[in-house]
Design a protein around this motif. Structure first.
Motif, mmCIF file in Angstrom:
data_model
loop_
_atom_site.group_PDB
_atom_site.id
_atom_site.type_symbol
_atom_site.label_atom_id
_atom_site.label_comp_id
_atom_site.label_asym_id
_atom_site.label_seq_id
_atom_site.Cartn_x
_atom_site.Cartn_y
_atom_site.Cartn_z
ATOM 1 N N ILE A 143 0.722 -0.982 0.238
ATOM 2 C CA ILE A 143 0.258 0.119 0.101
ATOM 3 C C ILE A 143 0.721 1.326 0.362
ATOM 4 O O ILE A 143 1.694 1.527 0.614
ATOM 5 C CB ILE A 143 -0.794 0.321 1.396
ATOM 6 C CG1 ILE A 143 -1.093 -0.972 1.089
ATOM 7 C CG2 ILE A 143 -1.585 1.170 1.319
ATOM 8 C CD1 ILE A 143 -3.345 -1.251 2.350
ATOM 9 N N VAL A 144 0.791 2.039 -0.677
ATOM 10 C CA VAL A 144 2.070 2.682 -1.362
ATOM 11 C C VAL A 144 0.975 4.297 -1.054
ATOM 12 O O VAL A 144 0.123 4.375 -2.087
ATOM 13 C CB VAL A 144 2.426 3.027 -2.727
ATOM 14 C CG1 VAL A 144 3.555 4.243 -1.971
ATOM 15 C CG2 VAL A 144 2.863 2.218 -2.855
ATOM 16 N N HIS A 145 1.026 5.056 -0.078
ATOM 17 C CA HIS A 145 0.036 6.632 0.393
ATOM 18 C C HIS A 145 1.234 7.879 -0.602
ATOM 19 O O HIS A 145 2.224 7.682 -0.342
ATOM 20 C CB HIS A 145 0.058 6.821 1.540
ATOM 21 C CG HIS A 145 -0.782 5.787 2.391
ATOM 22 N ND1 HIS A 145 -2.024 5.718 2.451
ATOM 23 C CD2 HIS A 145 -0.332 4.967 2.980
ATOM 24 C CE1 HIS A 145 -2.529 5.205 3.167
ATOM 25 N NE2 HIS A 145 -1.823 4.505 2.951
ATOM 26 N N TYR A 146 0.162 8.886 -1.703
ATOM 27 C CA TYR A 146 1.178 9.222 -1.962
ATOM 28 C C TYR A 146 0.082 10.792 -2.048
ATOM 29 O O TYR A 146 -1.020 10.963 -3.203
ATOM 30 C CB TYR A 146 1.669 9.490 -3.495
ATOM 31 C CG TYR A 146 2.459 10.206 -4.298
ATOM 32 C CD1 TYR A 146 3.608 10.900 -3.636
ATOM 33 C CD2 TYR A 146 2.040 10.363 -5.394
ATOM 34 C CE1 TYR A 146 4.228 11.412 -4.071
ATOM 35 C CE2 TYR A 146 2.748 10.959 -6.273
ATOM 36 C CZ TYR A 146 4.367 12.104 -5.755
ATOM 37 O OH TYR A 146 4.810 13.174 -6.466
ATOM 38 N N ASN A 147 0.818 12.262 -1.578
ATOM 39 C CA ASN A 147 -0.548 13.723 -2.401
ATOM 40 C C ASN A 147 0.272 14.354 -3.777
ATOM 41 O O ASN A 147 0.172 14.785 -3.336
ATOM 42 C CB ASN A 147 -0.317 14.421 -0.672
ATOM 43 C CG ASN A 147 1.757 14.862 -0.802
ATOM 44 O OD1 ASN A 147 3.095 13.683 -1.476
ATOM 45 N ND2 ASN A 147 1.803 15.824 -0.205
ATOM 46 N N GLY A 148 1.439 13.279 -4.370
ATOM 47 C CA GLY A 148 1.772 14.455 -5.293
ATOM 48 C C GLY A 148 1.011 14.181 -7.030
ATOM 49 O O GLY A 148 -0.336 13.878 -6.948
#
Length: 348
Positions: free
Chosen positions: A11-16
């Motif tokens: 699981i990868v969280h990213y705000n980009g």
């Protein structure tokens, strides 16, 4: 009998501004997966990023806001190994997932999760890691309705994220918690800054060499030879004999540069004939404080020594111009020591 083992997708969280792992640049991706047995290394399928939500809003409301977050200066990476984590950065909240814990030793327990948080940053920032636990009834595995205990706050930790690259490293952090029980979280964290932004922020030298410039003399124009050093946002011209042992003759800002190219040699209306080796550095109208646009092409004419140097100067200037166009909007990173305009003797 052989059985297939199914690996749980990381699981990868990213705000980009991008939505999947394979959209990252090669440099960015390679930095993330550096390390032994990283779960993202050579993952066979595209991984869709989980997006944060703004503080005070419901999950799923952030994607429209982050769509405008282009050209971040860097990315703070954090990978938590314990229980459920949330990360807060500049009013953006990343919410992790629960996983069951396992007994570890006589009086302890541990939880292993596989979640990664990628936080794009534009300036010095502070990220807050918060760890939660969810108590379970001893018969909860038989009657799920019994697992209705409120979520427990186990502790938090602040990370001050610098605007400089730091290698990923694993740390064991005791959590700040008011209770009598002690909790620790094992995390891996680091900060990625691309080579392009570091060249811009640190004003790194891109190229150096001899160059001959078409200049305005007292009575007639002339070709003047210099030793030149090129940076992302400016070029220094030195006396070609003394080079950098003496102060620069001129410091030319490149923040108004638009393009570098070989002018056509068969153009009869061209103001300056530079031949096949020559280059024209095109500027916008604000390159000079005062100039009659009808009598000026806003170009600086350069003559390298030979074919190979002509190609090297062209590539170096194209790279510098691309940095200007990408990072010039970041006002806080502009070099305040640059002169406001280019001396008119260099512009035609």
């Amino acid at each position: 009998m052989k059985t297939d083992v199914q690996t749980v997708e990381p699981i990868v969280h990213y705000n980009g501004p991008i939505d999947t792992l394979d959209q990252l640049t090669e440099e960015h991706y390679r930095w993330i997966v550096t390390g032994t047995d990283h779960p993202l290394n050579n993952w066979p399928r595209s991984i869709v990023f989980r997006k944060p939500h703004l503080k005070g809003t419901r999950q799923g409301n952030i994607h429209k806001q982050i769509a405008t977050k282009n050209n971040p200066n860097g990315t703070f990476y954090i990978r938590a190994y314990n229980i459920r984590a949330t990360i807060e950065l500049n009013n953006e909240i990343f919410t992790g997932s629960y996983v069951p814990n396992q007994r570890c030793g006589k009086h302890g327990s541990q939880t292993s999760i596989n979640e990664i948080y990628l936080l794009d940053i534009d300036q010095l920032s502070t990220a807050k890691l918060t760890i939660y636990g969810q108590p379970k009834h001893r018969l909860g595995h038989l009657i799920p309705q019994l697992n209705c205990y409120p979520e427990l706050f186990l502790g938090s930790e602040l990370f001050h994220v610098p605007m400089e690259p730091t290698e990923k490293s694993i740390k064991r952090i005791p959590l700040n918690h008011s209770g009598t029980e002690q909790y620790q979280v094992l995390i891996e964290c680091g900060t990625f800054i691309s080579s392009r932004i570091m060249t811009w922020i640190d004003h790194k030298r891109i190229y150096q060499g001899y160059i001959t410039v078409y200049t305005r003399g007292k009575s007639i124009p002339k070709w003047t030879r210099y030793w030149a050093t090129l940076y992302a946002d400016h070029m220094n011209l030195y006396d070609f004999e003394y080079k950098e042992s003496k102060r620069a003759v001129s410091k030319l800002p490149l923040t108004s540069a638009l393009d570098i190219f070989h002018p056509p040699i068969d153009d009869d209306e061209q103001l300056v004939d530079v031949g096949s080796l020559g280059l024209a550095l095109q500027f916008s109208l604000d390159a000079l404080d005062a100039c009659d646009p009808s009598d000026c092409e806003f170009r600086m004419y350069l003559l390298p020594d030979d074919v190979s140097h002509s190609q090297e100067w062209e590539e170096a200037l194209l790279y510098a111009i691309s940095l200007v166009q990408e990072f010039k909007p970041l006002k806080h990173s502009l070099n305040s020591l640059l002169p406001p305009s280019i001396p008119s003797k260099y512009i035609w």
